[in-house]
Structure formats: structure tokens, C-alpha cells
Design an enzyme around this catalytic site. Structure first.
Site, PDB file in Angstrom:
ATOM      1  N   LYS A 119       0.813  -1.212   0.000  1.00 28.02           N
ATOM      2  CA  LYS A 119       0.000   0.000   0.000  1.00 28.02           C
ATOM      3  C   LYS A 119       0.855   1.274   0.000  1.00 28.02           C
ATOM      4  O   LYS A 119       0.465   2.289  -0.586  1.00 28.02           O
ATOM      5  CB  LYS A 119      -0.950   0.012   1.203  1.00 28.02           C
ATOM      6  N   ARG A 292      -7.071  -7.498  -7.769  1.00 25.57           N
ATOM      7  CA  ARG A 292      -7.774  -8.787  -7.705  1.00 25.57           C
ATOM      8  C   ARG A 292      -9.259  -8.550  -7.910  1.00 25.57           C
ATOM      9  O   ARG A 292      -9.704  -7.412  -8.026  1.00 25.57           O
ATOM     10  CB  ARG A 292      -7.566  -9.422  -6.328  1.00 25.57           C
TER      11      ARG A 292
END
Length: 663
Positions: A119, A292
Site C-alpha cells: 500500500k 484482484r
């Protein structure tokens, strides 16, 4: 020529594994499931073409074990691995292992997973693409407590790898930081295999907006509009909508372009989601990218008509995206709720009791994604039981339709958030679409009170009528309704009933299909019953409600009305059931001769035998129907003349089960 895999392995479980299996089956692709001990009868195992056992143990030795998963794929001849969401979905080591073993990872490249799966790195990439980001601070796992003194609170602790809100915690004071960092890191290590966390500036009243993107190996990148995922509890999404009606058309376009800019920066391939926070001033900030498939992808599929999982499989096989950006159109509004096996009244703690009964809405009106079935229903890795999705022309129509769906859904055994969700959809701030990510935190106590009020305000006349039907009238019907035929019910009968522990004396009579009831100072008539397995339709004063028989016993019956479950107790009903007397002659009638089935199902046990003398209330046999077992009991002491069915037989409503005679 369109390329296609012949067989894929799904490195996941639960509803997402079933979702991938469904898409693969429709494309003619064979699937391989994986499972751990105790999951032999899970639906993803039963629905796949093949299944490979991962062994016993925790996540590290099963669903996070890359070596085992690769070995399963090679053994079964799978050409590709679909990771689903969670677990290894953002793990670049799995993607790299796939490359080394000449397997296709159905997702972005290992380098993109490294960049966007972390992140902190993802924030740097977003910033370089010209997108605003929130300030953040990376925390090393080996030195969690070595922190600068000038941290500005409140801050949010997040896992550097993985997503789904796992382990996220808000820290408002320095005194809380050390303990919460340790907890968050431990959670990240357990769920994602990496305990690295970071601190991020926390926006108090934000909207959570995310953009679904698709990219292929030919350089095409496009968006499938956005989702509003603002309603969250403990930073876990609970309600998702598409599109986001809370933002202007101009802001919507800006967010779409920001998402595409980030995707282009990393040459993104396959399906991904770029997430943003929008503050009270309508300024938006890049939050993270999930490289994803997302839990909430169904709402995007509903409003665009595009099967995202099929596109994933096609892109990974080497095909270009099958459509252009200008071919993607919005159609209506879709809302998804996540139904969890958890207790909102106990800080959303997972409820580990097994599901003993469930009823869900009609799939012609709702999209339901679940692996729920009674034989496999205990919490093992995740408390998510199912996702309920509804689509309508407008947001308010979708909201109302979802309320109806929640009011017709029942799960018995564990605590769930079903009733809690109802209160959200009734709440004025949700109705007006004036919510933020802290809505549930601020409104939690109010919503818990609303659950009590909603149940209290449910028309309990229907509960009483349902209890009388199942405990008396249905038994009468199974004996060809001879009591009603001879006029026995012209006098009122008295029964002691308690509903959720509150006792009442109920007077009632049943004549020619009409039930009259005196209860709690009310006199009302039930003009019709329509029974079908566990469902009962009752009409009172021209209002019709569906009653669900959750469970039935000689003393306690559990009934569902408007999404709430009521415990109804009758004091020794069998003893209150009078023997039938011919009012003309005064002689007792032999009404028990034929015992008929009152439902559809399968005979699972026979508890009696021919020529046996059986007492009043003893079980003759048991029928399994709608995942619950229903005991067929003798209405009085009698001798068994004949048993007309065997274990394993399928029975229908009205079928003869047992013949009895007097002793």
C-alpha cells in the site's frame, strides 16, 4: 481465434470459489478445488470437477501454502490458478511461483502485485500519476514501538499487504497506539502472511468510492464505473452500491480518470479496483488498489451486464478485452449486503454455532452468492455467510426491494447481522444517502434499539395464527380434517401460548377453513392458509404475510415473520388435544386411521414397527424437508397396523405414511 484454458485451479474457498466455478463451467473450463480438513463436503469441493486435499492445520499450512497449491495444480494438469480474493490473491510470490512452473496466474503480473500489493508503494505510484494521496507512515514489524513523537491523530492502522479491512484500527490517542499496532500486525501476519503495517491520516466523515478497471496485454484499459462502499463496520464493508449516486457527474468522471491514470502507470492487466476516499468538501484521495477480484464485484456486473470473472479468465488466456469503453453503459441501481455469522450486539463477534436452518429469498428476484448449506456451516476462516444482491431502476426502488429480501431471509443457529441490516435500510440517513464511513460507529446504539422496536412492532397476530396452524390445524388436516367436518370446533378452545417468554391465553376455533382467535384483547379472523413445506401464507384483515417454520417441536415452535424469529411455547399441546367425540352419539371416533404427510421431503428414520403399541405423542417417523427434520407423532395411544414408507423414500404432501388402529 479466441484462446481458452481447459482447466484451472482455484486457490480459494467459499462463495468466491463457487463464483469462479460457475463462470468457468459456462465457458467449458474444468475446475480444481482445494480444501482443508473438515471441508470435504463444502460446496466448492462438491461443485468443482476435481478437488485436492491440503491437509489439516491453520491457514499457513493450507490456503497460504504456496508450495502445496502449486503442487496441486501440477498434479491435476491445471494450466492456471485463480486466487479469488483474500488469502494469496495479492501475493506476488504465488504469481512468481506460477511463472516458474509454467502456470498462468489469473491476475496482474508479479511486479504489479509487488507495486500495488504494497500500500505504501501504491501511494507513491498514485502520487506520480497526479492523484492526491493521504499522508502515511510505514511501520517496520521488527520495531513496532519505535515511532516518531509528532504523529497527528487520529490515524488509521492498515496492513501493507492484503485488504478487506482485516486488522484495520483507528487510533485517536497516543496511549492506544502500541497495543493496536501489535494487534493489527498480528492480524495481518495471520491473514496475509506478512505482518507489515502502516499509519494513514484518518478522515472522519468520508465516502468510500471505488472504481472497477479492466486491462489486457494489448494495452487496453477501461473502467466499469464505480461503487459506493461507505457503509462499513470495523472497517469491513457491509453494504455496497453501484453506481455512487452521492457524487456529481463531474466528480464521477474525475475519479474514473484518476483510476485509469494509476492503471496506466503500472500497465495494469486483468481485473482490479482503485479505491478512493471523498471528504466533506468533495475532494478525493487515492486510498489503495486491490489487484484482484473484489467481494462486491456483483453490483458492477448487475449494472453493466459484464461478467467480470469471465473477462478475467479471457484476459489471462491472452485475449483482448471483448468491448470498448463506449460500449459500457449503466442500467439501473444495484445494492449488495454481506450477511455475516456474527453478533452486532457483541461488537460483531463471530458466532460459531452451526447453522441449523436457513431460508433465502427467491433467486428470480435476487442474486445470491453463498456456499451455505446446513451440513457445512460453522465458522472456520471467515464469518461471511452470503451476499444478497438486488437490482432495480432507481436507488430507492433497490433499497425497498432489499428490505423485502431481508424480511424474507432467516438463518437459525448462529447470531447474524440480518436484523441489523434491516435497521440500516430503514434509517433516515441511509434513505437520504447522507452517510459516511463512520455512520455505523455513530449510529450503532441507535440501530440496536431499532432492532428491538422493529421486532416489537411486528404484527404478532400472524405469529399466533402460525403457531395454531402448525400445532393444531395442520395435525387436523393430516387426519382428513374430520374434527372440522363433524363441527367440533363450534366451541372455542383455550390454549396457553408464550411468545418470546410472554404468556397469553388464546381462545380459538376452526370451522370450514376459517380460524377465529381471541388473543391479547383482540378478536380476529384468519380467512386463509396456504402451506408449502416450511412456508405458510396467512391472510388477516386483507393483509397477507409469509410465515416461515424455522423449527417445530411438541412444546416449542420457532416461527419467522418479517425477518424476525419468534419462540412460541405451548404447554403440553398433546394433552390439550382432545379426543374427538361424535356429538350425536357421544361415542369416540377413530380419527387416527391414516397418518398422512403434511410436507414434501425424505424419510430419514422410522421409529416404530408394525403391530407395535405406541403412546400419544411418540414419534412414528422423521421426514427431512428444507434441511430440517420434522417428527411425525401419534395423536393418541394406538397400534400400528401398517407402515407405508421406508427410510430414504421421497414423500409428498398428503401421502399415506402410517395406518393406525385402536388398542
Amino acid at each position: 481465434m479466441i484462446k481458452q484454458f481447459s482447466k484451472i485451479l482455484i486457490a480459494n474457498r467459499g462463495e468466491i470459489a463457487l463464483r469462479i466455478i460457475r463462470a468457468a463451467r459456462e465457458l467449458g473450463i474444468q475446475t480444481v478445488a482445494i480444501y482443508s480438513k473438515g471441508e470435504e463436503n463444502n460446496l466448492h469441493v462438491l461443485e468443482a470437477n476435481e478437488a485436492e486435499f491440503l491437509g489439516n492445520g491453520d491457514l499457513a499450512t493450507t490456503y497460504l501454502n504456496i508450495e502445496k497449491i502449486i503442487a496441486c495444480a501440477i498434479k491435476t494438469g491445471a494450466e492456471a490458478i485463480h486466487p479469488g480474493y483474500g488469502f494469496l490473491a495479492e501475493n506476488d510470490e504465488l504469481a512468481t511461483a506460477c511463472q516458474k512452473n509454467k502456470l498462468v496466474f489469473i491476475g496482474p503480473s508479479p511486479s504489479v502485485l509487488q507495486e500495488m500489493g504494497n500500500k505504501i508503494t501504491a501511494k507513491s505510484i498514485a502520487k506520480s500519476a497526479g492523484v492526491r494521496v493521504l499522508s502515511s507512515l510505514k511501520i517496520k514489524t521488527e520495531s513496532l514501538l519505535e515511532l516518531p513523537a509528532d504523529i497527528q491523530y487520529p490515524v488509521l492502522i492498515k496492513a501493507s499487504y492484503g485488504g478487506g479491512g482485516k486488522g484495520m484500527q483507528v487510533v485517536r490517542h497516543a496511549s492506544e497506539l502500541a497495543e493496536k499496532l501489535t494487534t493489527a500486525s498480528r492480524s495481518a501476519q495471520s491473514y496475509f502472511g506478512n505482518g507489515e503495517v502502516y499509519l494513514e491520516a484518518f478522515i472522519e466523515n468520508a465516502r468510500h468510492i471505488e472504481v472497477q478497471i479492466l486491462g489486457d496485454s494489448f494495452g487496453h484499459l477501461l473502467h466499469l464505473f464505480e461503487r459506493d462502499c461507505t457503509i462499513q463496520r470495523n472497517h469491513q464493508k457491509i453494504v455496497e452500491e453501484a453506481p455512487a449516486t452521492c457524487i456529481s457527474a463531474e466528480l464521477r468522471d474525475q475519479i474514473h480518470q484518476a483510476a485509469l491514470a494509476i492503471g496506466r502507470k503500472v500497465r495494469y492487466e486483468n481485473a482490479g479496483t482503485v479505491e478512493f476516499l471523498v471528504d466533506e468538501n468533495m475532494q478525493f484521495y487515492f486510498l489503495e488498489m486491490n489487484p484482484r477480484i473484489q467481494v462486491e464485484h456483483p453490483v458492477t456486473e448487475q449494472i453493466t451486464g459484464i461478467d467480470i470473472v469471465k473477462e478475467q479468465l479471457s484476459i489471462a488466456a491472452g485475449n483482448p478485452i471483448a468491448f470498448q469503453q463506449d460500449e459500457v453503459h449503466l442500467r439501473g441501481h444495484s445494492i449488495e449486503v454481506r450477511i455475516y455469522q456474527e453478533d452486532p450486539q457483541n461488537n460483531y463477534a463471530p458466532s460459531t454455532k452451526a447453522v441449523t436452518f436457513f431460508k433465502l429469498p427467491d433467486e428470480s428476484d435476487f442474486r445470491i452468492e453463498t456456499d451455505l448449506h446446513v451440513q457445512n456451516s460453522t465458522v472456520q476462516f471467515d464469518p461471511l455467510l452470503l451476499k444478497l444482491i438486488v437490482t432495480a431502476p432507481t436507488r430507492d426502488q433497490a433499497r425497498i426491494a432489499m428490505l423485502e429480501g431481508l424480511k424474507s431471509s432467516y438463518i437459525d443457529g448462529p447470531a447474524t447481522n440480518l436484523n441489523y441490516l434491516q435497521t440500516i435500510f430503514y434509517h433516515s440517513q441511509f434513505v437520504e444517502n447522507k452517510v459516511s464511513t463512520n455512520f455505523l460507529e455513530r449510529s450503532h446504539t441507535e440501530l440496536l434499539k431499532d432492532i428491538i422496536e422493529l421486532k416489537k412492532n411486528t404484527d404478532q397476530r400472524f405469529v399466533v395464527a402460525g403457531a395454531l396452524f402448525y400445532n393444531f390445524i395442520q395435525r387436523t388436516n393430516s387426519a382428513k380434517n374430520s374434527w372440522a367436518e363433524i363441527g367440533f370446533w363450534r366451541i372455542f378452545q383455550q390454549t396457553e401460548l408464550s411468545i418470546d417468554g410472554i404468556s397469553y391465553r388464546v381462545e380459538w376455533r376452526y370451522v370450514n377453513g376459517l380460524l377465529q382467535v381471541k388473543w391479547d384483547g383482540l378478536l380476529f379472523k384468519i380467512t386463509g392458509f396456504k402451506a408449502n413445506e416450511n412456508q405458510l401464507e396467512i391472510e388477516i384483515d386483507h393483509e397477507i404475510k409469509q410465515i416461515t417454520q424455522i423449527s417445530f417441536g411438541t412444546v416449542q415452535t420457532r416461527l419467522g415473520v418479517d425477518g424476525f424469529i419468534f419462540d412460541v411455547n405451548c404447554t403440553d399441546l398433546l394433552d390439550q388435544f382432545p379426543d374427538v367425540v361424535d356429538l350425536h352419539t357421544g361415542t369416540e371416533l377413530m380419527t387416527l386411521g391414516t397418518i398422512n404427510s403434511h410436507l414434501h421431503g425424505k424419510v430419514v428414520s422410522i421409529n416404530s414397527k408394525k403391530n407395535q403399541t405406541i403412546n400419544k405423542g411418540e414419534t412414528l417417523l422423521v421426514i427431512e424437508s428444507m434441511k430440517s427434520e420434522n417428527a411425525i407423532v401419534s395423536p393418541k395411544k394406538a397400534k400400528i397396523k401398517e407402515i407405508s414408507v421406508s427410510v430414504g423414500d421421497q414423500v409428498t404432501d398428503g401421502m399415506v405414511l402410517v395406518l393406525l388402529e385402536e388398542v
